[in-house]
Design a protein around this motif. Structure first.
Motif, mmCIF file in Angstrom:
data_model
loop_
_atom_site.group_PDB
_atom_site.id
_atom_site.type_symbol
_atom_site.label_atom_id
_atom_site.label_comp_id
_atom_site.label_asym_id
_atom_site.label_seq_id
_atom_site.Cartn_x
_atom_site.Cartn_y
_atom_site.Cartn_z
ATOM 1 N N LYS A 21 30.446 -3.526 63.965
ATOM 2 C CA LYS A 21 31.191 -2.276 63.795
ATOM 3 C C LYS A 21 32.171 -2.068 64.943
ATOM 4 C CE LYS A 21 27.361 -0.206 61.236
ATOM 5 N NZ LYS A 21 26.227 0.761 61.280
ATOM 6 N N THR A 24 36.331 -1.729 64.809
ATOM 7 C CA THR A 24 37.069 -0.652 65.464
ATOM 8 C C THR A 24 38.176 -1.178 66.368
ATOM 9 O OG1 THR A 24 35.050 0.682 65.422
ATOM 10 C CG2 THR A 24 36.789 1.402 66.905
ATOM 11 N N ILE A 66 32.278 1.486 57.209
ATOM 12 C CA ILE A 66 32.924 1.635 58.521
ATOM 13 C C ILE A 66 34.350 1.088 58.468
ATOM 14 C CG2 ILE A 66 32.839 0.995 60.960
ATOM 15 C CD1 ILE A 66 30.672 2.971 60.091
ATOM 16 N N LYS A 76 36.750 3.501 57.086
ATOM 17 C CA LYS A 76 37.055 4.616 57.984
ATOM 18 C C LYS A 76 38.076 4.224 59.046
ATOM 19 C CE LYS A 76 32.598 6.971 57.484
ATOM 20 N NZ LYS A 76 31.347 7.390 58.172
#
Length: 279
Positions: free
Chosen positions: A93, A97, A143, A146
């Motif tokens: 994750k 990001t 994730i 997003k």
């Protein structure tokens, strides 16, 4: 036709500028990049990334005309030790990001094994384990949605997502465009008679619109598994696979996989000759 490489097959580590210059010298304009290897010292084997370091890598690569097509975070996402599993999922994750700071759109992994030593086991292929793996991937895709990134899953014979049919099952269960496939026909060879060119064609026919990149490797089949060889010395018709990719998806990311340091120059010379014949 352009062919990429895993950046860590060029043995320059913890030196983004030097690595980028070497990639440019070899004529590569896109790569698969694994911080765990190429930045082992700077990232504690990939466990600790930060946005500034990622941007330094991007700037060095930009100066040398190299793009990170795939950010590699290959880990055991179904580790039976749930604490270890959660640790690697958190790491993945984080990669999602920070991916854009590397200039990458996709973070890729295989799906791991119920055996943490990765010995072959049919326990990876049970319906329960496949469903569990799909649930884990769905969590990662949520994730990715997003943060505006893509999850790349590479199917392989010793993993729960182990065949073209099971890959179809995964894609049907998670229809999100944020889930993409990294297809390596060699990694789907289960028997000596399996033809990687046929597997490639079938994969494109079944879910070509969800294939983000291709891995290519040469091998021979021995003792119930494949053994990697230099390009042009195994049984895989790499040039035929390149032609299929170029015909079906011109300009697609085609990345040479698992090139040994001892034979890399020979393999790259042969690959570049193949690409020139196709062009």
């Amino acid at each position: 036709m352009k062919i990429g490489i895993r950046a860590h097959d060029i043995h320059i580590f913890d030196d983004p500028e030097g690595l980028a210059q070497a990639l440019k010298k070899h004529g590569f304009n896109f790569v698969q990049f694994a911080p765990r290897v190429s930045l082992a010292g700077l990232t504690h084997q990939g466990a600790k990334l930060n946005f500034g370091l990622a941007n330094q890598v991007k700037q060095a690569f930009d100066r040398n005309g190299v793009t990170i097509a795939v950010l590699g975070c290959y880990c055991n996402i179904i580790d039976p030790d749930l604490a270890k599993r959660q640790q690697v999922l958190n790491q993945f994750k984080k990669y999602l990001t920070v991916a854009h700071s590397f200039g990458a759109n996709l973070v890729a992994t295989e799906t791991g094994s119920v055996d943490p030593t990765f010995h072959k086991t049919v326990n990876n292929f049970t319906p329960i384990k496949i469903e569990e793996t799909i649930a884990v991937i769905k969590e990662l895709v949520q994730i990715a949605e997003k943060v505006g990134c893509l999850v790349g899953i590479e199917p392989g014979v010793n993993h729960p997502i182990y065949s073209l049919v099971v890959t179809q099952q995964l894609l049907a269960a998670i229809p999100s465009p944020n889930l993409q496939i990294v297809l390596d026909p060699g990694s789907l060879v289960m028997h000596a008679e399996d033809d990687p060119v046929a597997l490639l064609k079938q994969g494109i026919e079944l879910f070509g619109d969800r294939i983000y990149a291709y891995h290519l490797k040469d091998f021979f089949y021995h003792d119930n598994h494949i053994e990697i060889t230099p390009i042009g010395e195994g049984v895989a018709d790499i040039e035929a696979m390149l032609r299929v990719i170029n015909e079906q998806q011109p300009g697609a990311y085609a990345i040479a996989d698992e090139l040994s340091a001892r034979d890399i120059e020979q393999s790259l010379t042969r690959l570049q000759a193949m690409a020139q014949r196709i062009n």
